[in-house]
Design an enzyme around this catalytic site. Structure first.
Site, mmCIF file in Angstrom:
data_model
loop_
_atom_site.group_PDB
_atom_site.id
_atom_site.type_symbol
_atom_site.label_atom_id
_atom_site.label_comp_id
_atom_site.label_asym_id
_atom_site.label_seq_id
_atom_site.Cartn_x
_atom_site.Cartn_y
_atom_site.Cartn_z
ATOM 1 N N GLY A 166 43.472 49.136 41.970
ATOM 2 C CA GLY A 166 43.973 47.810 42.271
ATOM 3 C C GLY A 166 43.435 46.751 41.337
ATOM 4 N N CYS A 167 43.342 45.528 41.845
ATOM 5 C CA CYS A 167 43.090 44.368 40.996
ATOM 6 C C CYS A 167 41.719 44.372 40.337
ATOM 7 C CB CYS A 167 43.274 43.082 41.808
ATOM 8 S SG CYS A 167 44.990 42.814 42.341
ATOM 9 N N TYR A 168 40.731 45.054 40.901
ATOM 10 C CA TYR A 168 39.413 45.064 40.255
ATOM 11 C C TYR A 168 39.225 46.244 39.310
ATOM 12 C CZ TYR A 168 38.443 47.829 44.517
ATOM 13 O OH TYR A 168 38.502 48.724 45.554
ATOM 14 N N ALA A 169 40.300 46.965 38.981
ATOM 15 C CA ALA A 169 40.176 48.099 38.063
ATOM 16 C C ALA A 169 39.714 47.664 36.675
ATOM 17 C CB ALA A 169 41.494 48.852 37.967
#
Length: 372
Positions: A166-169
């Site tokens: 997700g967005c913190y990858a």
């Protein structure tokens, strides 16, 4: 509250004497078709309740988003893929196989555009490692192998594919690049984030899912991480989770693509968490907010940025870089933070903090500063 339940709370400084990896440059790319206005019209038409339709209009106007870009092909008449003859033009939306076929074709293309933009800023010779992050599609051989082959990288280049975080990858990708350079000082790590969220549009008559969908657009970013003191020095990473929040952000794989569940509770829960000093310290890696002169916060949405800014008592312009990225591109999942870091490279930062929120509900990040 005991900060140990939140995760790591390490100092942002460097005390181990090891080499400091640097983010040398970032190249970015978005497709050339803006889907935002067409989506807003389509989404409003899905809502049968006039009151909720008006509320959708107000929320969309306040989203802070002006453009979102898509790899989906335009119709033969040049119109949007949302509409008769477009990818989303039928009453029954395409299945997962059709969506993944476009991902397999277009994700490498957009990734290579970002790498090309990076190559205009720094030489990309001698790449030893390739890290690719993507959560909006699956293909095997993976995007990492496709990109490596099309770039002509040596078969000995070590590859890592980070999927479905997700967005913190982007944080995970840069964190791994940092670890590699610290253990192998001659390493030159190419980091790529490529996301195609517009492949996963879903028909719905309810407000929350449609508001969640209007956040997302396609984009890619590429960065070079190496030991030479150029660009941004990457400090220690940190990670934490918000208790009892695992269902607030979720991807479900269905027969009609990946269904994003983004609860309207997320901004409030983030703000409430940051009101706790121990959680706030965990989210910023122990760096006092008042000492930070460079905030790179994942532009997950205007309400999330407002929550971070208000809870940490930041100055009105502290998150301007994130807001500009959001306005120009929407939320591009993992690629978004890299766009913000690209802006950080254009200024001098004495003490910076990068943060991204995502499924879990987790917060991950690292400290950074301009190279000395």
């Amino acid at each position: 509250m005991d900060h140990r339940r939140h995760g790591t709370n390490r100092s942002a400084g460097r005390s181990d004497g090891l080499i400091t990896p640097h983010l040398h440059a970032v190249g970015t790319a978005v497709p050339d078709h803006d889907i935002h206005a067409a989506f807003l019209g389509w989404a409003r038409s899905q809502i049968p309740n006039p009151r909720e339709a008006r509320l959708f209009d107000r929320m969309a106007a306040r989203s802070g988003i002006g453009h979102r870009w898509t790899v989906l092909p335009v119709r033969e008449d040049g119109g949007s893929p949302i509409g008769p003859g477009g990818f989303y033009g039928e009453a029954v939306l395409p299945g997962t196989a059709a969506r993944m076929a476009i991902y397999a074709e277009q994700a490498p293309v957009l990734a290579l555009e970002a790498i090309g933009a990076l190559a205009e800023r720094v030489p990309l010779d001698g790449i030893t490692h390739l890290i690719v992050a993507s959560c909006t599609g699956f293909v095997a051989p993976g995007i990492d192998q496709i990109v490596a082959r099309r770039l002509g990288l040596a078969p000995s280049v070590e590859r890592l594919l980070i999927g479905f975080m997700g967005c913190y990858a982007a944080i995970a990708a840069l964190r791994n690049a940092r670890h590699i350079v610290r253990s192998e000082p001659t390493a030159r790590v190419l980091v790529v984030c490529v996301e195609l969220p517009t492949l996963h549009m879903q028909a719905d008559e309810t407000l929350e899912p449609l508001l969640g969908q209007l956040q997302f657009g396609d984009g890619a970013a590429a960065a070079l991480v190496a030991a030479e003191p150029v660009g941004l020095a990457l400090g220690r990473p940190f990670a934490t989770t918000l208790p009892d929040s695992h269902g607030l952000i979720r991807w479900d794989i269905t027969d009609t693509g990946f269904v994003m569940h983004l609860s309207g509770e997320v901004p409030g829960r983030i703000a409430a968490g940051l009101a706790d000093p121990d959680f706030a310290r965990a989210v910023t890696g122990g760096v006092p907010a008042e000492g930070v002169d460079g905030w790179a916060v994942h532009a997950g949405g205007r309400s999330i940025l407002d929550a971070v800014q208000g809870a940490l008592h930041l100055s009105p312009d502290a998150l301007d870089a994130s807001r500009r990225v959001l306005a120009a591109n929407g939320n591009m999942s993992s690629a978004t933070l890299m766009f913000v870091l690209s802006e950080m490279l254009e200024r001098t930062v004495d003490r910076g903090v990068a943060i991204a929120f995502g499924p879990g509900l987790a917060a991950e990040g690292f400290s950074f500063a301009s190279a000395r």
